[in-house]
Enzyme design. Structure first.
Site, PDB file in Angstrom:
ATOM      1  N   ASP A  45     104.231  69.368  30.125  1.00 48.34           N
ATOM      2  CA  ASP A  45     103.129  68.896  29.288  1.00 48.34           C
ATOM      3  C   ASP A  45     102.509  70.112  28.588  1.00 48.34           C
ATOM      4  OD1 ASP A  45     101.335  67.279  27.997  1.00 48.34           O
ATOM      5  OD2 ASP A  45     100.634  66.227  29.779  1.00 48.34           O
ATOM      6  N   TYR A  46     101.590  69.816  27.713  1.00 49.48           N
ATOM      7  CA  TYR A  46     100.965  70.753  26.768  1.00 49.48           C
ATOM      8  C   TYR A  46     100.309  71.943  27.480  1.00 49.48           C
ATOM      9  CZ  TYR A  46      98.507  71.013  22.178  1.00 49.48           C
ATOM     10  OH  TYR A  46      98.028  71.341  20.934  1.00 49.48           O
TER      11      TYR A  46
END
Ligand code: NOJ
Length: 740
Positions: free
Chosen positions: A279-280
């Site tokens: 994820d980011y």
């Protein structure tokens, strides 16, 4: 190069026809041949996903030529994406195409209800069609990867991302997961109108403590495997191409570097063949978690655990080269990751297809009709005193009140990057279309859901006085749910309760339509209105769907995919809980919220509120009524390995054709690991004409009765089982059988 010039060249270079999808063996051969030609820098470039391409600058053009990025997320206009792809294909050393990913969560240009609302349809075929439409729209604009479906089981409505989740139940979520994967990926990734789907967030992100986003999750392995993992397994069985890890720690280890999850379960046990993306910025966040010592350590931990593409942060590109050279990360680890990335690009046809000229898309009559249907099926009727809904012919004029009556952005809900307000039909607009302007008296009362000013109350009161009934559009703005939008209070925000009180004084019948990203608590408000329709954030066509439901042109059929608590203090509350040794006694139920302490027996309850939910999982009313009768089991006892059929007659006793979601629950009465008081095992959505009866049958085999024992073995134990065919998780007709 100016875009028109590259376009001409592009058509010239690539302007030939699509090729048939290459076979898996051919793809492997091409991947290996390409991999053999790649430098380590080029490999690390493929393993890097950037969000930097808001517009395509010369610096980014050069980076693409240099093979610096394998993928961009949420980036660029269709023209930028087409030009960037052209550069990657024709000007980079190896011509490896870029993969454009985007958060196409509940629609692209045509916005469908938020995922929690879609789950309320209990209609996998319908939401598959919605995902198909989203894929068609997004792929036209050169997006080929969506970061959906989100498959986090959510049992805590404080968590803002419950809006994006399939709800609380692993079985329902698994059915929806498979449908969404099929919808996004269509007939196969080689179809240019498909999106590679991404099952996220692996795993237990919905279990974050206190419902606070990104917080730690502590989940025993049995619960992990019985509750949080099954939807991911279902997505993988349906062929999901990619998977995203979650931000949180699971039992102290960040999911982004947990080799138990990413290797042992995902690769060794489940044989997941696809791509795993972080994820980011989750990789460097492992330093803040207190797990990795610095960015290089985080990169090493993540890649060795099984992260193959890093989203946004650049620890892979910045640090993996010396780590590979020193042997701290093996070449095989890098090559395996790049293989998965290249294979996906080949599967998507990106190496072989014509680079499409930049195209834009917009909703079509078909996509809007589908969005309206999904919005209609997702609305859940929670209260309907004296059958007040649908509004009768005698209701000539309606006052339309409340901050959500005419708020396109809020109606679309969280996670909308491409939907446009101009496409949205609000309830106000739809009611005016349906009834004519004269019959609709609009006075919002509040400017938005958090507004605390009473300034607009007088006008709203006047409108209600002049009308035959008032419909209040209450709830939450879109900004109050979704990522990083956890709430500690679940009441209607702002002065919405006061607005209802004000209107209640008119004596006019009131109807509440709630649009929200999560279950809210509104016990007192509900007692002041005749009916409550829960519409979640219903998307582009929410207005017509609601107007038709209010006036009986459609019949509500949604069922709650998550338990609605009476008050925040009951959380976590979910239907599939275990029994305590001292369950609350029937006479101890029905204590209204906030009641002063009234100590009774030593049982598992609250002394200031009823222990049961406000509305249970699976619940939802109709304008018709259904009776369940004649539960039959094909056998009273079965042997291990055998199966039985459970059936019941469901009759539409009302005067309207209507749909009902018939649910099958079981309870393993005695087990070596205590089992939930009820567990959903199947469901079927049926439509019955007035007076019609249908026998609904479900097959149950002993594997369906299995659970994980203390040795983590899936077993069915002999003994007594209860079974229900039911309209929700708290009622229904019950039978019993034994397994020998
Ligand atoms: C963070 C979110 O957790 C994830 O769901 C999303 O896909 C990425 N950001 C990309 O926007």
């Amino acid at each position: 190069m100016a875009s028109s010039a590259w376009l001409l060249t592009g058509v010239f270079l690539f302007g030939c026809c699509l090729r048939a999808a290459p076979s898996s063996a051919e793809i492997d051969r091409r991947v290996d041949a390409l991999l053999a030609r790649m430098t380590l820098d080029e490999k690390l470039g493929q393993m890097s996903q950037s969000t930097s391409m808001n517009t395509l600058t010369d610096a980014i053009r050069q980076q693409i030529r240099d093979g610096r990025w394998g993928s961009f997320l949420n980036a660029g206009s269709p023209a930028d994406r087409a030009e960037a792809q052209h550069i990657a294909r024709t000007e980079s050393r190896l011509g490896i195409p870029l993969l454009f990913g985007r958060d196409v969560i509940h629609g692209y240009r045509t916005i469908f209800p938020i995922p929690l609302g879609q789950a309320a349809t209990w209609d996998p075929e319908l939401i598959e069609a919605a995902a198909r439409t989203a894929a068609q729209e997004a792929s036209r604009e050169a997006i080929r990867w969506t970061f959906a479906p989100m498959l986090d089981i959510a049992r805590d409505p404080r968590w803002g991302r419950i809006a994006e989740s399939p709800g609380e139940d692993p079985y329902l979520a698994s059915r929806l997961a498979a449908a969404l994967v099929r919808g996004f990926q269509g007939s196969g990734l080689s179809d240019p109108a498909s999106l590679a789907a991404c099952a996220k967030h692996f795993v237990a992100y919905g279990a974050v403590e206190a419902g606070r986003d990104y917080n730690s999750a502590w989940v025993p392995e049995i619960e992990l495997r019985e509750v949080y993992l099954p939807p991911f397994r279902a997505a993988i069985d349906a062929g999901v191409a990619t998977l995203m890890t979650s931000f949180n720690t699971v039992n102290g280890v960040p999911a982004t570097a947990d080799s138990f999850l990413l290797q042992h379960i995902l690769r060794d046990q489940w044989k997941f063949p696809g791509l795993v993306v972080s994820d980011y910025e989750a990789v460097p966040e492992m330093v803040t978690h207190g797990f990795a010592s610095d960015a290089a350590d985080a990169a090493r931990e993540a890649v060795n655990a099984g992260i193959e593409m890093e989203m946004v942060s650049t620890t892979f590109y910045d640090h993996l080269k010396p780590l590979v050279e020193s042997g701290a990360v093996s070449t095989k680890t890098i090559d395996d990751a790049v293989r998965h990335i290249l294979r996906l690009k080949f599967q998507l046809g990106l190496f072989d297809q014509t680079i499409p000229a930049p195209q834009t898309t917009s909703p079509t009559p078909e996509s809007l009709a589908l969005a309206e249907r999904v919005a209609t099926e997702s609305a859940v009727l929670l209260k309907n005193e004296d059958g007040f809904l649908p509004l009768a012919e005698s209701i000539h004029s309606v006052a339309v009140v409340g901050p959500l009556a005419d708020s396109p952005v809020d109606q679309m809900g969280t996670w909308v990057m491409d939907g446009r307000s101009a496409d949205v039909v609000t309830p106000l607009g739809a009611l005016r279309n349906l009834l004519g302007n004269q019959r609709v008296l609009y006075a919002p009362g509040l400017t938005n859901s958090r507004d605390t000013s009473h300034e607009g109350f007088a006008a709203a009161r006047t409108a209600a006085q002049q009308a035959d009934a008032a419909v209040l559009f209450l709830g939450e703005e879109e900004i109050l749910s979704g990522e990083a939008r956890s709430r500690a209070y679940l009441n209607l925000p702002g002065a919405q309760d006061a607005l209802v009180d004000e209107l209640a004084q008119t004596g006019k019948p009131l109807v509440a339509v709630i649009m929200a990203g999560r279950p809210l608590t509104f016990h007192d408000m509900a007692s002041k209105v005749k009916a409550v329709l829960y519409a979640f954030h219903p998307g582009t066509m929410g207005g017509p769907a609601i107007a038709n439901l209010l006036f009986g042109r459609a019949v509500p059929s949604g069922k709650l995919p998550v338990t609605f608590p009476r008050t925040v203090g009951q959380i976590p509350i979910y239907y599939a809980h275990l029994n305590t040794g001292r369950p609350a006694l029937p006479e101890e139920l029905g204590i209204p919220a906030g009641t002063p302490a009234r100590p009774t027996g030593y049982t598992s309850k609250y002394i200031d509120v009823d222990v049961t939910p406000e509305y249970p999982f699976g619940y939802g009313l109709s304008y018709s009524s259904f009776t369940y009768s004649g539960l039959r089991l094909s056998a009273n006892s079965i042997r291990m390995g055998g199966e039985l059929t459970v059936s019941a007659a469901v009759t539409n006793r009302g005067s309207r054709e209507a749909a009902e979601v018939v649910q099958l629950y079981i309870h393993d009465v005695t087990a070596s690991v205590a089992q939930p008081v009820r567990l959903l095992k199947n469901f079927r959505r049926i439509t019955l004409k007035p007076g019609e009866t249908q026998t609904v049958s479900f097959r149950l085999g002993t594997p369906d009765l299995a659970f994980l024992n203390q040795e983590m073995k899936r077993v069915t134990e002999p003994g007594r089982f209860e079974v229900w065919i039911a309209p929700d998780s708290q009622s229904g007709i019950k039978g019993e059988f034994t397994v020998k």
